[in-house]
Motif scaffolding. Sequence first.
Motif, PDB file in Angstrom:
ATOM      1  N   ASN A 176       0.914   4.190  -2.678  1.00 10.62           N
ATOM      2  CA  ASN A 176       0.787   5.641  -2.469  1.00 10.62           C
ATOM      3  C   ASN A 176       1.815   6.601  -2.770  1.00 10.62           C
ATOM      4  O   ASN A 176       1.723   7.853  -3.377  1.00 10.62           O
ATOM      5  CB  ASN A 176       0.525   5.638  -0.918  1.00 10.62           C
ATOM      6  CG  ASN A 176      -0.670   5.320  -0.399  1.00 10.62           C
ATOM      7  OD1 ASN A 176      -1.671   5.357  -1.218  1.00 10.62           O
ATOM      8  ND2 ASN A 176      -0.769   4.887   0.808  1.00 10.62           N
ATOM      9  N   ARG A 222      -6.677   5.073  -6.471  1.00  9.00           N
ATOM     10  CA  ARG A 222      -7.528   6.051  -5.444  1.00  9.00           C
ATOM     11  C   ARG A 222      -8.691   5.622  -5.245  1.00  9.00           C
ATOM     12  O   ARG A 222      -9.710   6.498  -4.940  1.00  9.00           O
ATOM     13  CB  ARG A 222      -7.232   7.474  -5.875  1.00  9.00           C
ATOM     14  CG  ARG A 222      -5.869   7.952  -5.740  1.00  9.00           C
ATOM     15  CD  ARG A 222      -5.381   7.984  -4.326  1.00  9.00           C
ATOM     16  NE  ARG A 222      -4.531   8.962  -4.019  1.00  9.00           N
ATOM     17  CZ  ARG A 222      -3.324   8.653  -2.849  1.00  9.00           C
ATOM     18  NH1 ARG A 222      -3.623   7.906  -2.288  1.00  9.00           N
ATOM     19  NH2 ARG A 222      -2.545   9.459  -2.810  1.00  9.00           N
ATOM     20  N   SER A 235      -5.866  -0.866  -5.080  1.00  6.77           N
ATOM     21  CA  SER A 235      -7.001   0.161  -4.901  1.00  6.77           C
ATOM     22  C   SER A 235      -6.535   1.527  -4.586  1.00  6.77           C
ATOM     23  O   SER A 235      -6.941   2.667  -4.762  1.00  6.77           O
ATOM     24  CB  SER A 235      -7.969  -0.111  -3.885  1.00  6.77           C
ATOM     25  OG  SER A 235      -8.753  -1.162  -4.250  1.00  6.77           O
ATOM     26  N   ALA A 236      -5.259   1.464  -3.620  1.00  9.82           N
ATOM     27  CA  ALA A 236      -4.546   2.854  -3.368  1.00  9.82           C
ATOM     28  C   ALA A 236      -3.979   3.262  -4.700  1.00  9.82           C
ATOM     29  O   ALA A 236      -3.925   4.483  -4.648  1.00  9.82           O
ATOM     30  CB  ALA A 236      -3.526   2.484  -2.376  1.00  9.82           C
ATOM     31  N   ALA A 275      -3.614  -2.732  -2.197  1.00  8.51           N
ATOM     32  CA  ALA A 275      -2.575  -1.802  -2.680  1.00  8.51           C
ATOM     33  C   ALA A 275      -3.157  -1.337  -4.037  1.00  8.51           C
ATOM     34  O   ALA A 275      -2.673  -0.103  -4.546  1.00  8.51           O
ATOM     35  CB  ALA A 275      -1.065  -2.487  -2.890  1.00  8.51           C
ATOM     36  N   ILE A 329     -11.062   6.249  -1.314  1.00 13.99           N
ATOM     37  CA  ILE A 329     -10.629   7.501  -0.598  1.00 13.99           C
ATOM     38  C   ILE A 329     -11.590   8.880  -0.802  1.00 13.99           C
ATOM     39  O   ILE A 329     -11.802   9.215  -1.808  1.00 13.99           O
ATOM     40  CB  ILE A 329      -9.018   7.901  -1.012  1.00 13.99           C
ATOM     41  CG1 ILE A 329      -8.323   6.542  -0.835  1.00 13.99           C
ATOM     42  CG2 ILE A 329      -8.659   9.072  -0.189  1.00 13.99           C
ATOM     43  CD1 ILE A 329      -6.722   6.894  -1.164  1.00 13.99           C
ATOM     44  N   VAL A 332       0.840  -1.161  -0.037  1.00 10.40           N
ATOM     45  CA  VAL A 332      -0.122  -0.041   0.132  1.00 10.40           C
ATOM     46  C   VAL A 332       0.918   1.305   0.039  1.00 10.40           C
ATOM     47  O   VAL A 332       0.522   2.224  -0.843  1.00 10.40           O
ATOM     48  CB  VAL A 332      -0.956   0.030   1.252  1.00 10.40           C
ATOM     49  CG1 VAL A 332      -1.831   1.407   1.232  1.00 10.40           C
ATOM     50  CG2 VAL A 332      -1.921  -1.442   1.042  1.00 10.40           C
ATOM     51  N   HIS A 333       2.019   1.297   0.746  1.00 10.30           N
ATOM     52  CA  HIS A 333       2.849   2.360   0.842  1.00 10.30           C
ATOM     53  C   HIS A 333       3.459   2.681  -0.380  1.00 10.30           C
ATOM     54  O   HIS A 333       3.851   3.648  -0.737  1.00 10.30           O
ATOM     55  CB  HIS A 333       3.547   2.481   1.785  1.00 10.30           C
ATOM     56  CG  HIS A 333       4.599   1.336   2.151  1.00 10.30           C
ATOM     57  ND1 HIS A 333       4.078   0.082   2.299  1.00 10.30           N
ATOM     58  CD2 HIS A 333       6.055   1.193   2.085  1.00 10.30           C
ATOM     59  CE1 HIS A 333       5.296  -0.644   2.214  1.00 10.30           C
ATOM     60  NE2 HIS A 333       6.282   0.061   2.429  1.00 10.30           N
TER      61      HIS A 333
END
Length: 294
Positions: free
Chosen positions: A147, A194, A190-191, A188, A197, A143-144
């Motif tokens: 991002n 976006r 989906s991140a 991840a 969110i 995920v990070h």
Amino acid sequence: PSLIAFGATSRRNFACHVLCMRRLHLGVFQKRIHATLAFLGKNSKAHCAPVILQPRYTRNNNKETESNDSPPSTPTTRSPSPPTTPTKRGHERLPPMSPGRDLLPCPPLESTIHAQNDVLARVLRRYGRSLIDLRFMAYDLAVHGANALVNFCGPKLQHLALCFEHPYVRTDTLTHTYWLRPAPTSAAWSALIRAGIPGKSMGGLCNLRSLTLERAGISAWQLRILVRQNRSLKVLKLRTCGAVQPSFVNWLGGLDRAMDERGEKRFDDIDTVPGRNLEVLWLENCDGISTLDP
């Protein structure tokens, strides 16, 4: 001798070299041989010789060679550091990773993936603003890491390759069968688009011209959103992706859209045919797709 050496001469030149970085091919591995094979397999430039860094990760730039041959400032208790060697002039120095995130010889797979994406996030924090071409080679996306792709690269990125299939890598936890199936689905992705969110739904990367995914744990819905929001996409290469099913291919070609008033398919709009602008569609080792005799 290199863009990195130029950036080491002064603060002003450092800022210039950061903004001039256009192409970055980044590989994060635990062994030198794995890094070498990864760059050879992805047709990287011959002068880009990947090296193993301390703590154990590898990075490389498709345009200029970047490396860090010095050990971390504080050795860990679990993995003693080798004798200190001088850093070569012009090579970039990244801040050492925290002891809890060092890539040990045989760490749990989740810890390795987390540490690999740590490196990605730190590199993109520095170079992401100017990148138009990025290739990331590791075990999976976290995920990070996703991002960082969105926050630091954003709409300026035009070419993205996420390569998570490396059949030559063998450890106690990674056998050859591990690479034969797609990665499990992950939040991840989906991140990366976006999704979910507040205030940023359906944002993320939106100007990609080429997209390559290898052994990606992206779901069919996430893949559709990613393709739909990149209307300039010309090249789409998918390898060992479980999201590639007949329904996705039909959607890409507009075959599952509603018929017009005459009962015929509509092929006159990008919304009707999401893959209308594609010039290259490459599907490999996707079990949901097979070729049938006419």
